[in-house]
Write a protein that holds these residues in place. Sequence first.
Motif, PDB file in Angstrom:
ATOM      1  N   ARG A   1      39.364  50.886  28.188  1.00  0.00           N
ATOM      2  CA  ARG A   1      40.454  50.352  27.598  1.00  0.00           C
ATOM      3  C   ARG A   1      40.567  49.003  27.663  1.00  0.00           C
ATOM      4  O   ARG A   1      41.116  48.326  26.495  1.00  0.00           O
ATOM      5  N   ASP A   2      39.887  48.379  28.653  1.00  0.00           N
ATOM      6  CA  ASP A   2      40.007  46.764  28.822  1.00  0.00           C
ATOM      7  C   ASP A   2      38.626  46.338  29.300  1.00  0.00           C
ATOM      8  O   ASP A   2      37.744  46.987  29.691  1.00  0.00           O
ATOM      9  N   PRO A   3      38.290  45.072  28.746  1.00  0.00           N
ATOM     10  CA  PRO A   3      37.001  44.377  29.153  1.00  0.00           C
ATOM     11  C   PRO A   3      37.025  44.413  30.695  1.00  0.00           C
ATOM     12  O   PRO A   3      37.813  44.092  31.457  1.00  0.00           O
ATOM     13  N   VAL A   4      35.966  44.365  31.318  1.00  0.00           N
ATOM     14  CA  VAL A   4      35.697  44.184  32.755  1.00  0.00           C
ATOM     15  C   VAL A   4      34.381  43.260  32.956  1.00  0.00           C
ATOM     16  O   VAL A   4      33.486  43.158  32.057  1.00  0.00           O
ATOM     17  N   ASN A   5      34.275  42.531  34.119  1.00  0.00           N
ATOM     18  CA  ASN A   5      33.125  41.980  34.676  1.00  0.00           C
ATOM     19  C   ASN A   5      32.528  42.542  35.299  1.00  0.00           C
ATOM     20  O   ASN A   5      32.540  42.766  36.380  1.00  0.00           O
ATOM     21  N   TRP A   6      31.292  43.139  34.548  1.00  0.00           N
ATOM     22  CA  TRP A   6      30.114  44.013  35.243  1.00  0.00           C
ATOM     23  C   TRP A   6      28.876  43.355  35.398  1.00  0.00           C
ATOM     24  O   TRP A   6      27.907  43.747  36.123  1.00  0.00           O
ATOM     25  N   ARG A   7      28.591  41.933  35.085  1.00  0.00           N
ATOM     26  CA  ARG A   7      27.458  41.144  35.195  1.00  0.00           C
ATOM     27  C   ARG A   7      27.550  40.541  36.465  1.00  0.00           C
ATOM     28  O   ARG A   7      27.629  39.449  36.651  1.00  0.00           O
ATOM     29  N   SER A   8      27.097  41.391  37.202  1.00  0.00           N
ATOM     30  CA  SER A   8      26.973  40.975  38.977  1.00  0.00           C
ATOM     31  C   SER A   8      25.539  40.130  38.851  1.00  0.00           C
ATOM     32  O   SER A   8      24.754  40.406  38.035  1.00  0.00           O
ATOM     33  N   ASP A   9      25.535  39.326  39.961  1.00  0.00           N
ATOM     34  CA  ASP A   9      24.054  38.723  40.102  1.00  0.00           C
ATOM     35  C   ASP A   9      23.130  39.725  40.151  1.00  0.00           C
ATOM     36  O   ASP A   9      21.801  39.425  39.715  1.00  0.00           O
ATOM     37  N   THR A  10      23.028  40.742  40.737  1.00  0.00           N
ATOM     38  CA  THR A  10      22.004  41.781  40.808  1.00  0.00           C
ATOM     39  C   THR A  10      21.602  42.265  39.536  1.00  0.00           C
ATOM     40  O   THR A  10      20.570  42.456  39.336  1.00  0.00           O
ATOM     41  N   VAL A  11      22.682  42.705  38.897  1.00  0.00           N
ATOM     42  CA  VAL A  11      22.405  43.089  37.609  1.00  0.00           C
ATOM     43  C   VAL A  11      21.497  41.939  36.674  1.00  0.00           C
ATOM     44  O   VAL A  11      20.675  42.158  35.756  1.00  0.00           O
ATOM     45  N   GLU A  12      22.074  40.859  36.679  1.00  0.00           N
ATOM     46  CA  GLU A  12      21.583  39.675  36.063  1.00  0.00           C
ATOM     47  C   GLU A  12      20.003  39.502  36.344  1.00  0.00           C
ATOM     48  O   GLU A  12      19.154  39.194  35.545  1.00  0.00           O
TER      49      GLU A  12
END
Length: 292
Positions: free
Chosen positions: A52-63
Amino acid sequence: MFNSADRLLLGLIAALTLAGCAAPQDARPALWLVEGPGGAKAWLFGTIHGLRDPVNWRSDTVEAALAQSDRLILEVADIENQAATAQAFAELAQGGPHPPLLQRVPPGDADDLAAELAQDRIAPGSLDRYDTWAAALMIAQAQASLDRQDSANGIDRALAASYRGPIGELEGARAQLAIFDALPEAQQRALLGAVIDEDAAARSTQARALEQAWAKGDVAAIARVSDADTFGDPVLRDALLVGRNRAWTIRLIALLGARARPFIAVGAAHMAGPDGLPAMLAAQGYTVTRLQ
């Protein structure tokens, strides 16, 4: 001019490739590291195809995992190519002749289907020419649109847009649609039944539960929500989930054997439970470690 079915088809295309103004909320979806002989590495990341809405999923671990990878692997690589998806859908979705859609559900469910079509603003009879699976997907997309689930907020789309290395795919849009097209008619009708089984409030609650489980990396909850949806039918479960996971595991083992370092991002349901990709790769002797 588009009729209601044509507009729904365009919505389905956007969803398969398958909102607000507040600051994005943090999300920490599940991420695994897969390690094999000779230093082979891969990462498994569970995505959600619409929010429904954007989320901040780009954690340091993912990056950090993305930075170490040498390629991105999605279910559909060319996720923005809506024309190709539309063409594949058009070629597969009308294999009739068929009885009217209202006759493809048990008599006691015909009124529910008619009410669902009205609620989704789908003209009576406009889906009659479509295969049952295609009608089910188009109804599901209409439901998602009314519930404000936006594929533009999908994580696979964001990854495809930002990744700077090669992007591969496990299936592609046509192969993905062909899985539905190959379902026996009984399972296609079970899929249609699952789509109309709950009212709008219950569907919205289930969608929010899935979003929250994904954001927290709660794979046990993801498995429960998935099982409560269309995967309750064993044939559907094997065709749409387990069989695909088996095929993908073979592909991923080949990539690891070739010393690739893929970042694999697929729907979160494919990561959950004993039939999920992490469990299948672990069963093949790979070391699978949850990173997030």
